[in-house]
Motif scaffolding. Structure first.
Motif, mmCIF file in Angstrom:
data_model
loop_
_atom_site.group_PDB
_atom_site.id
_atom_site.type_symbol
_atom_site.label_atom_id
_atom_site.label_comp_id
_atom_site.label_asym_id
_atom_site.label_seq_id
_atom_site.Cartn_x
_atom_site.Cartn_y
_atom_site.Cartn_z
ATOM 1 N N TYR A 29 0.869 -1.492 0.075
ATOM 2 C CA TYR A 29 0.189 -0.224 -0.084
ATOM 3 C C TYR A 29 0.595 1.110 -0.135
ATOM 4 C CZ TYR A 29 -3.846 3.342 0.832
ATOM 5 O OH TYR A 29 -4.667 4.161 0.916
ATOM 6 N N LEU A 30 2.352 0.765 1.077
ATOM 7 C CA LEU A 30 3.084 2.598 0.783
ATOM 8 C C LEU A 30 3.128 2.569 -0.482
ATOM 9 C CD1 LEU A 30 4.357 4.762 2.887
ATOM 10 C CD2 LEU A 30 6.390 2.748 2.938
ATOM 11 N N CYS A 31 3.677 1.539 -1.529
ATOM 12 C CA CYS A 31 5.009 1.621 -2.223
ATOM 13 C C CYS A 31 3.075 2.087 -3.626
ATOM 14 C CB CYS A 31 4.819 0.210 -3.207
ATOM 15 S SG CYS A 31 6.539 -0.032 -3.523
ATOM 16 N N MET A 32 1.895 1.995 -3.427
ATOM 17 C CA MET A 32 1.325 2.132 -4.300
ATOM 18 C C MET A 32 1.129 3.537 -3.630
ATOM 19 S SD MET A 32 -1.754 -0.387 -5.292
ATOM 20 C CE MET A 32 -2.115 -0.912 -3.105
ATOM 21 N N GLU A 33 1.308 4.268 -2.878
ATOM 22 C CA GLU A 33 0.750 5.701 -3.022
ATOM 23 C C GLU A 33 1.872 6.325 -3.183
ATOM 24 O OE1 GLU A 33 -1.559 6.560 1.228
ATOM 25 O OE2 GLU A 33 0.445 5.784 1.917
ATOM 26 N N VAL A 34 2.963 5.958 -3.026
ATOM 27 C CA VAL A 34 3.892 6.866 -3.641
ATOM 28 C C VAL A 34 4.584 6.878 -4.632
ATOM 29 C CG1 VAL A 34 6.681 6.770 -3.592
ATOM 30 C CG2 VAL A 34 5.541 6.426 -1.358
ATOM 31 N N SER A 35 4.365 6.226 -5.900
ATOM 32 C CA SER A 35 4.691 6.130 -7.173
ATOM 33 C C SER A 35 3.641 6.450 -7.598
ATOM 34 C CB SER A 35 4.432 4.919 -7.038
ATOM 35 O OG SER A 35 3.315 3.478 -7.117
ATOM 36 N N SER A 36 1.879 6.435 -6.939
ATOM 37 C CA SER A 36 0.806 7.035 -7.789
ATOM 38 C C SER A 36 1.548 7.855 -7.739
ATOM 39 C CB SER A 36 -0.081 6.858 -7.401
ATOM 40 O OG SER A 36 -0.510 7.216 -5.838
ATOM 41 N N GLY A 37 1.713 9.545 -6.498
ATOM 42 C CA GLY A 37 1.690 10.395 -6.097
ATOM 43 C C GLY A 37 2.864 10.927 -7.232
ATOM 44 N N ILE A 38 4.081 9.508 -7.217
ATOM 45 C CA ILE A 38 5.145 10.434 -8.383
ATOM 46 C C ILE A 38 4.716 10.310 -9.730
ATOM 47 C CG2 ILE A 38 6.988 10.037 -9.870
ATOM 48 C CD1 ILE A 38 8.360 8.319 -6.590
ATOM 49 N N PHE A 39 3.620 9.174 -10.529
ATOM 50 C CA PHE A 39 3.261 9.609 -11.453
ATOM 51 C C PHE A 39 2.296 10.888 -11.861
ATOM 52 C CE2 PHE A 39 4.672 4.913 -11.761
ATOM 53 C CZ PHE A 39 4.812 5.093 -13.560
ATOM 54 N N LEU A 40 1.253 10.418 -10.572
ATOM 55 C CA LEU A 40 0.583 11.669 -10.676
ATOM 56 C C LEU A 40 1.081 13.400 -11.076
ATOM 57 C CD1 LEU A 40 -2.405 12.569 -10.731
ATOM 58 C CD2 LEU A 40 -2.386 12.866 -8.783
ATOM 59 N N TYR A 41 2.402 13.384 -10.020
ATOM 60 C CA TYR A 41 3.114 14.466 -10.230
ATOM 61 C C TYR A 41 3.550 14.703 -11.714
ATOM 62 C CZ TYR A 41 7.197 17.632 -9.388
ATOM 63 O OH TYR A 41 8.163 18.870 -10.252
ATOM 64 N N ASP A 42 3.927 13.541 -12.125
ATOM 65 C CA ASP A 42 5.172 13.838 -13.527
ATOM 66 C C ASP A 42 3.697 13.987 -14.615
ATOM 67 O OD1 ASP A 42 7.099 13.274 -14.922
ATOM 68 O OD2 ASP A 42 6.576 11.743 -15.685
ATOM 69 N N THR A 43 2.521 13.773 -14.451
ATOM 70 C CA THR A 43 2.036 14.098 -15.446
ATOM 71 C C THR A 43 0.720 15.616 -15.319
ATOM 72 O OG1 THR A 43 0.483 11.915 -15.284
ATOM 73 C CG2 THR A 43 -0.886 13.541 -16.163
ATOM 74 N N VAL A 44 0.806 16.187 -13.710
ATOM 75 C CA VAL A 44 0.783 17.252 -14.026
ATOM 76 C C VAL A 44 1.520 18.272 -14.591
ATOM 77 C CG1 VAL A 44 -0.001 18.516 -12.720
ATOM 78 C CG2 VAL A 44 -1.384 16.564 -12.437
ATOM 79 N N PHE A 45 3.084 17.903 -14.138
ATOM 80 C CA PHE A 45 4.062 18.822 -14.396
ATOM 81 C C PHE A 45 3.976 18.854 -15.624
ATOM 82 C CE2 PHE A 45 7.559 21.642 -14.610
ATOM 83 C CZ PHE A 45 7.221 22.312 -13.491
ATOM 84 N N PHE A 46 3.658 17.756 -16.220
ATOM 85 C CA PHE A 46 4.000 17.741 -17.621
ATOM 86 C C PHE A 46 2.922 18.735 -18.947
ATOM 87 C CE2 PHE A 46 1.877 16.011 -21.574
ATOM 88 C CZ PHE A 46 3.115 15.962 -22.616
ATOM 89 N N LEU A 47 2.262 18.228 -18.562
ATOM 90 C CA LEU A 47 0.616 19.041 -18.647
ATOM 91 C C LEU A 47 1.504 20.691 -18.534
ATOM 92 C CD1 LEU A 47 -2.928 17.310 -17.648
ATOM 93 C CD2 LEU A 47 -1.421 17.503 -20.381
ATOM 94 N N ILE A 48 2.219 21.190 -17.534
ATOM 95 C CA ILE A 48 2.534 22.085 -16.919
ATOM 96 C C ILE A 48 3.460 22.918 -17.962
ATOM 97 C CG2 ILE A 48 3.344 23.805 -15.418
ATOM 98 C CD1 ILE A 48 1.482 22.710 -13.099
ATOM 99 N N HIS A 49 4.081 21.435 -18.403
ATOM 100 C CA HIS A 49 6.360 22.319 -18.174
ATOM 101 C C HIS A 49 6.030 22.281 -20.185
ATOM 102 C CE1 HIS A 49 10.784 20.597 -18.584
ATOM 103 N NE2 HIS A 49 10.378 22.185 -18.960
ATOM 104 N N PHE A 50 4.495 21.313 -20.568
ATOM 105 C CA PHE A 50 4.518 21.367 -22.098
ATOM 106 C C PHE A 50 3.607 22.787 -22.691
ATOM 107 C CE2 PHE A 50 1.656 21.017 -25.557
ATOM 108 C CZ PHE A 50 2.229 20.741 -26.666
ATOM 109 N N GLY A 51 2.846 23.485 -21.895
ATOM 110 C CA GLY A 51 2.367 24.576 -22.329
ATOM 111 C C GLY A 51 3.315 25.843 -22.074
ATOM 112 N N MET A 52 4.482 26.199 -20.863
ATOM 113 C CA MET A 52 5.549 26.866 -20.981
ATOM 114 C C MET A 52 6.468 26.800 -21.445
ATOM 115 S SD MET A 52 6.365 27.084 -16.822
ATOM 116 C CE MET A 52 6.757 25.450 -16.319
ATOM 117 N N HIS A 53 6.319 25.759 -22.688
ATOM 118 C CA HIS A 53 7.552 25.852 -23.782
ATOM 119 C C HIS A 53 7.028 26.319 -24.704
ATOM 120 C CE1 HIS A 53 11.537 24.719 -22.770
ATOM 121 N NE2 HIS A 53 10.274 23.619 -21.300
#
Length: 170
Positions: free
Chosen positions: A10-34
């Protein structure tokens, strides 16, 4: 009961899902900034000033607004997990440690540590993004990556762009 003792899976799922979600949201922001001129007020250019000699300390070089967006995204994905419950303190701590290590390694010029570069395309190729390696349209790299850690969204975007370019040639 997860509140008494955290199961490792459960700890692994919490951590990995947060990192994947961070990467997804920041991809959209980073793509937009460029790619979108109307988002130029985010001042992402400051982060890309080091073109020839990228170092780990450059992970901290950005405008206040750019840095605030990273912190806000990080806070948002750490607050709750994808199942809606509040993340454990241990999961949030591990998330911060892993994200900091990944960001540092992706901006680091030395060959070690090679922990995340081995497995994460975004970490491995983020240096190319900074050094502007790839084909360009108005100074932006068309065929380089915007994801900080992984590659699934970039792979879909690149697949679409290559397909679009192929149809234009025909």
């Amino acid at each position: 009961d997860c509140s008494k003792i955290q199961s490792p899976s459960y700890l692994c799922m919490e951590v990995s899902s947060g990192i994947f979600l961070y990467d997804t949201v920041f991809f959209l922001i980073h793509f937009g900034m460029h790619e979108f001129k109307y988002l130029s007020f985010l001042s992402h250019e400051e982060h890309h000033k080091a073109r020839n000699n990228l170092e780990a300390r450059h992970v901290l070089r950005h405008s206040v607004l750019d840095g605030a967006l990273q912190v806000l995204v990080n806070i948002a994905v750490q607050r709750n997990n994808v199942w809606g419950s509040v993340k454990s303190r241990l999961a949030r701590t591990l998330h911060n440690i892993i994200v900091t290590a990944m960001l540092t390694e992706s901006h680091c010029a030395c060959s070690y540590p090679n922990i995340f570069r081995r497995w994460c395309v975004g970490v491995r190729e983020h240096r190319s993004h900074h050094l502007c390696v790839g084909e360009y349209i108005e100074g932006h790299g068309l065929f380089h990556r915007y994801q900080q850690f992984f590659s699934h969204w970039d792979n879909m975007r690149l697949w679409y762009l290559q397909r679009k370019a192929r149809f234009k040639m025909e």
